[in-house]
Write a protein that holds these residues in place. Structure first.
Motif, short mmCIF file in Angstrom:
data_model
loop_
_atom_site.label_atom_id
_atom_site.label_comp_id
_atom_site.label_asym_id
_atom_site.label_seq_id
_atom_site.Cartn_x
_atom_site.Cartn_y
_atom_site.Cartn_z
N SER A 126 0.84 -1.20 0.00
CA SER A 126 0.00 0.00 0.00
C SER A 126 0.87 1.25 0.00
O SER A 126 2.10 1.16 -0.01
N LEU A 127 0.22 2.41 0.02
CA LEU A 127 0.96 3.66 -0.09
C LEU A 127 0.26 4.73 0.74
O LEU A 127 -0.96 4.83 0.75
N TRP A 129 0.51 9.05 1.61
CA TRP A 129 1.15 10.25 1.09
C TRP A 129 0.83 11.45 1.97
O TRP A 129 -0.11 11.45 2.76
N LEU A 131 1.32 16.01 1.84
CA LEU A 131 1.80 17.19 1.14
C LEU A 131 2.63 18.05 2.09
O LEU A 131 2.21 18.31 3.21
N VAL A 148 5.72 16.24 -2.26
CA VAL A 148 4.82 15.18 -1.82
C VAL A 148 5.68 14.10 -1.18
O VAL A 148 6.61 13.60 -1.81
N ILE A 150 5.97 10.37 0.34
CA ILE A 150 5.26 9.11 0.11
C ILE A 150 5.86 8.00 0.95
O ILE A 150 7.08 7.86 1.01
N LEU A 152 5.91 4.10 0.99
CA LEU A 152 5.56 2.95 0.16
C LEU A 152 5.72 1.68 0.98
O LEU A 152 6.79 1.42 1.53
N VAL A 164 10.46 5.52 2.56
CA VAL A 164 9.93 6.88 2.58
C VAL A 164 10.62 7.66 1.49
O VAL A 164 11.84 7.72 1.42
N LEU A 165 9.81 8.24 0.60
CA LEU A 165 10.34 8.90 -0.58
C LEU A 165 9.67 10.26 -0.73
O LEU A 165 8.67 10.54 -0.09
N GLN A 166 10.22 11.04 -1.64
CA GLN A 166 9.62 12.34 -1.86
C GLN A 166 9.60 12.62 -3.35
O GLN A 166 10.41 12.09 -4.10
N THR A 167 8.68 13.46 -3.77
CA THR A 167 8.73 13.90 -5.14
C THR A 167 8.12 15.29 -5.26
O THR A 167 7.48 15.78 -4.35
N LEU A 172 5.05 14.09 -9.84
CA LEU A 172 3.87 13.35 -9.41
C LEU A 172 2.89 13.20 -10.56
O LEU A 172 2.37 12.11 -10.83
#
Lengths: 199, 221
Positions: A126-127, A129, A131, A148, A150, A152, A164-167, A172
């Protein structure tokens, strides 16, 4: 397609006609349980004492039965083929029917278990997120930098892994667009034809 | 606007340029910068041309990744003592970064430069060069710092699984998704790959779409 049963396998299975049907059914239940949870040698000892045979014999009997069931399930052989394969063992009509029933009742579940043995990549679970807006950093004040974040969740071999990631907003949108295209692919004529024709 | 507070930590001048200034509350650079600027203010040490060249050299050192000591190798700067040259160059670069970090405006700059005895013309020159390079400096400063691994791209593969050695007659579609990641501190580019079926990919896309709709709504507030 018929099952090819080796000499050793047949020897192990030869124990089955020597006990009555209730015992064979019980062995079948034990076999599937072992596939689900792993084997438990203590069960063999208990059964061996009750039946007045060595625990090795019981073990071979159960293992032989397990192998019969897993091979049949793996190949997804038809009822007829199963019956023909078992026929060569020279068992009674009643025993053959019992074995067939065991196969039909359990093959779906056995196939699910077998599918977990395939080479395993981490799979999506699952994911989550969030902001964020970066307002300042040590090297630059007065910023407005949206991002954002995220989390994962992935599964691999039963282990749960999170990343844990970011974009940024532009990426996105790009991700959404690319993955929507991926989903669309399944609906194309090409993919439908393949799915229809490979059986 | 009052000149900036005195900095407590200012390394002795070195010929190495420091991209990141260490002082947290620096609003007015310390003695080395001030001394350097006072020299820069002096038309006897730096004529107009040399002044502009030195400023440009400072910006070049900061913004051009390939820049090295050769930025100061200009014929019109040859007559100046190299030690003075390096000192002023470092002072200018340091101040430019501090000003950029705090988003200083023209009046802040002017006030400080007046304190350093810059004449009107030089103040104008400095502010013009600053304005020309402001965006680049801010981008540079904004890119420094730690952040979470950053997703830069995605690739996907759709496959139809037929059999494995453990299971024949499978017949199911599966996706393999790879996220390209950039790690800003270690400059490494690992990847994250995972498999998913159709439902899972729909879930993933659905959630990402929620995030992007939320983003859209937030930017309209």
């Amino acid at each position: 397609m018929l099952l090819d049963l080796s000499e050793e396998h047949r020897e192990h299975l030869a124990f089955l006609p020597q006990v009555d049907s209730a015992v064979v059914a019980e062995f079948g239940r034990i076999a599937v349980e072992f596939l689900r949870r792993g084997s438990n040698p203590k069960i063999y000892e208990g059964a061996a004492r009750k039946l007045n045979v060595s625990s090795d014999t019981v073990q071979h009997g159960v293992e032989g039965l397990t192998y019969l069931l897993t091979e049949s399930s793996k190949l997804m052989i038809s009822e007829l083929d199963f019956q023909d394969s078992v026929f060569v063992l020279g068992f009674s009509e009643e025993l053959n029917k019992l074995l067939l029933q065991l196969y039909l009742d359990n093959r779906r579940e056995i196939r699910t278990i077998l599918s977990e043995l395939a080479p395993d990549l981490p799979s999506y679970h699952s994911l989550e997120w969030r902001l964020d807006v970066q307002l300042a950093s040590r090297s630059l004040r007065q910023q407005i930098k949206p991002a954002v974040t995220i989390k994962l969740h992935l599964n691999q071999n039963g282990d749960h892994n999170t990343k844990v990631l970011q974009t940024d907003p532009a990426t996105l949108l790009h991700l959404v667009q690319q993955l929507e295209q991926a989903l669309e692919e399944m609906k194309t004529n090409h993919c439908r034809r393949v799915v229809r024709n490979i059986k | 606007m009052r000149p900036l507070e005195k900095a407590d930590r200012m390394d002795p001048v070195s010929s190495e340029e420091r991209i990141e200034s260490g002082s947290a509350s620096t609003k007015r650079p310390g003695p080395p910068v001030q001394k350097g600027f006072q020299m820069l203010a002096d038309p006897g040490s730096f004529d107009s041309n040399a002044f502009t060249l030195l400023l440009r050299a400072a910006y070049q050192s900061l913004l051009d990744a390939q820049a090295d000591e050769a930025v100061l190798d200009h014929p019109d700067l040859k007559h100046i003592d190299p030690v003075v040259l390096k000192h002023c160059h470092a002072a200018a670069a340091t101040y430019i970064l501090e000003a950029g970090k705090h988003r200083a405006d023209k009046s802040t700059l002017s006030t400080y430069l007046e304190d350093c005895k810059f004449d009107r013309e030089r103040i104008e020159l400095f502010c013009t060069e600053y304005q020309n390079n402001k965006n680049s400096i801010e981008i540079l400063l904004g890119s420094i710092g730690r952040s979470l691994p950053h997703i830069t791209d995605v690739s996907w593969r759709l496959e139809y699984q037929i059999k494995t050695n453990q299971l024949h007659k499978m017949y199911r579609p599966a996706y393999l998704v790879t996220l390209n990641i950039e790690n800003t501190d270690s400059r490494s580019y690992p990847e994250i790959s995972f498999s998913c079926n159709m439902e899972q990919l729909q879930d993933l896309v659905g959630k990402l779409k929620d995030a992007s709709k939320s983003l859209e709504r937030a930017t309209h507030l």
